[in-house]
Design an enzyme around this catalytic site. Structure first.
Site, mmCIF file in Angstrom:
data_model
loop_
_atom_site.group_PDB
_atom_site.id
_atom_site.type_symbol
_atom_site.label_atom_id
_atom_site.label_comp_id
_atom_site.label_asym_id
_atom_site.label_seq_id
_atom_site.Cartn_x
_atom_site.Cartn_y
_atom_site.Cartn_z
ATOM 1 N N GLU A 36 -4.303 0.338 1.462
ATOM 2 C CA GLU A 36 -3.790 1.505 0.731
ATOM 3 C C GLU A 36 -4.420 2.702 1.430
ATOM 4 O OE1 GLU A 36 -1.601 1.528 -1.610
ATOM 5 O OE2 GLU A 36 -1.662 -0.424 -2.582
ATOM 6 N N GLU B 125 6.239 5.906 0.565
ATOM 7 C CA GLU B 125 4.949 5.809 1.252
ATOM 8 C C GLU B 125 5.139 6.049 2.753
ATOM 9 O OE1 GLU B 125 3.199 2.148 -0.239
ATOM 10 O OE2 GLU B 125 3.658 2.746 -2.298
ATOM 11 N N HIS C 60 7.373 0.350 0.621
ATOM 12 C CA HIS C 60 7.703 1.264 -0.480
ATOM 13 C C HIS C 60 8.232 2.575 0.088
ATOM 14 C CE1 HIS C 60 4.914 -1.186 -3.271
ATOM 15 N NE2 HIS C 60 6.186 -1.505 -3.467
ATOM 16 N N HIS D 12 0.307 0.345 3.056
ATOM 17 C CA HIS D 12 0.866 1.042 1.890
ATOM 18 C C HIS D 12 0.074 2.331 1.723
ATOM 19 C CE1 HIS D 12 3.413 -2.054 -0.263
ATOM 20 N NE2 HIS D 12 2.853 -2.806 0.676
#
Ligand code: 0X9
Ligand code: ZN
Length: 412
Positions: A357, A161, A158, A287
């Protein structure tokens, strides 16, 4: 990277012909352009404007040129996207410690040439706009690495990110420099494993996000969709359970799944790379943000049917959470999303797969979770080092975490 503006050339001759208050200064700004070009004739038209063509694709080229050349391309009706290559095409100065594509590429080049006995850099394919997607492969026995157990780490699916790129990049540097210093644990790991690290999967998106010197909060890649909008969500484009819930059919959406599974050059490149390395037993995709350790499934609420596989994911996630303090959970406990990397790598290839994450825990105040500031980089790299080393360690047989004493299952 700061692109130095060329010195302005004063138009001395022109001064003689212009009223003094309109003294002429040449604009030396260069422009990055994505230009529609469907055949060699259109490419020749573009080349004749003076634009230097850097990349040629089926229906467009990427070129660099002056304002005058950009105007000529525009007049031809072929200009799709452009932005000035000024000093602003970079991270905001407070975040200069983050690596843009050119800085990352330079760093990978210098590390892999300095430690060429144990590290190799290669391109797994090109992005939509023609950038190389780099992988660094690290092993004490590169010539026979295919017969060693392998783990793969990825970042930057992404665009916004950016922290997810700094971790894989740092672990490349860490493994190589610690190996050279004689760190016995790192030497043992590197000598016995085949380690693959792809720090920036979505290079086009990451560059676009910083292209004006202030963040755009861009998420997807930079494919041109058939309705004129841009971008496919690469973490909705993988081919296991593709087309299910939590992925949009609308091209304008931030979670657009793409016209079909693996429609994007970036996901195709990862797919091919993983399929070409059958020794991979472990995968981790970085991420941001929320401080979570996620494992399949993400496209359904059901947990993995194979009890041992489920137990391995849960046990490893829990162990890693002791080091980084993140919350371990099944991906769909967060929300259902189909077409993500790890559902595919586990579902299709039975690779033990995780999504981290990273920090921060929540969006908080100010610029929010995707842009926490460069000061967080070292701490987040540090707290995730042990989980990374642990995954490399157990790549020979991830099932060892539940059957202690069981030998390697690895067979290339
Ligand atoms: O939505 C995503 O792709 C990931 N979160 S992010 O904020 N980095 O965009 C989470 C993917 C987890 N997978 C599933 N829930 N399937
Ligand atoms: Zn993400």
């Amino acid at each position: 990277m700061k692109i130095t503006k060329l010195l302005a050339v004063a138009g001395f001759l022109a001064l003689g012909f212009l009223p003094i208050h309109k003294a002429y200064t040449e604009d030396t700004t260069q422009y990055w352009m994505k230009i529609r070009a469907e055949d060699k004739f259109q490419r020749t038209l573009i080349a004749n404007t003076g634009v230097s063509i850097e990349t040629t694709r089926e229906d467009f080229v990427v070129g660099i040129g002056s304002l005058e050349e950009k105007n000529k391309v525009e007049a031809l009706g072929l200009l799709e996207v452009s932005f000035p290559l000024t000093a602003e095409m970079d991270f905001p100065s407070k975040d200069a410690a983050f690596h843009n594509y050119a800085e990352m590429t330079d760093k990978l080049r210098s590390l892999t040439s300095q430690y060429s006995q144990i590290a190799q850099m290669s391109s797994i394919g090109k992005t939509y706009e023609g950038r190389d997607i780099w992988v660094v492969r690290i092993s004490g026995d590169l010539a026979h690495a295919d017969s060693l157990p392998a783990a793969i780490f990825m970042g930057g699916h992404h665009a916004r990110e950016h922290l997810s790129i700094e971790l894989p990049l740092y672990y490349i540097e860490y493994l190589l420099t610690e190996y050279a210093k004689g760190n016995p644990r790192v030497q043992r790991l590197v000598n016995g494993r085949d380690i693959h690290i792809i720090p920036m999967v979505n290079a086009d998106g990451a560059e676009y996000d910083i292209s004006t010197g202030s963040y755009k909060s861009w998420r997807k890649n930079r494919a041109k969709n058939n309705d004129g909008t841009y971008g496919v969500d690469l973490n909705r484009n993988y081919g296991y359970g593709w087309g299910g819930g939590g992925a949009s059919t609308s091209p304008n959406s931030d979670t657009f799944r793409g016209p079909n599974a693996f429609s994007e050059p970036e996901t195709q490149a990862v797919k091919k790379y993983v399929e070409d390395h059958q020794n991979i037993t472990i995968l981790l995709s970085f991420h941001t943000f929320s401080q979570l350790i996620l494992y399949p499934w993400g496209h359904v609420y059901d947990s993995i049917a194979n009890a041992r596989d489920k137990q391995v994911h849960e046990t490893m996630a829990k162990k890693m959470a002791e080091w980084n303090g993140y919350t371990p959970e099944q991906s769909s406990d967060l929300y259902i999303a189909s077409g993500d990397t790890t559902d595919w790598s586990y579902g299709e290839h039975k690779i033990i797969s995780f999504t981290f994450e990273l920090d921060p825990a929540n969006s908080g105040w100010g610029s929010g979770g995707f842009y926490p500031g460069a000061q967080v980089i070292p701490e987040v790299q540090r707290k995730n080092l042990e989980p990374v080393l642990y995954l490399i360690e157990y790549a020979d047989n991830p099932y060892r975490v539940i059957d202690s004493g069981s030998g390697p299952i690895f067979k290339p």
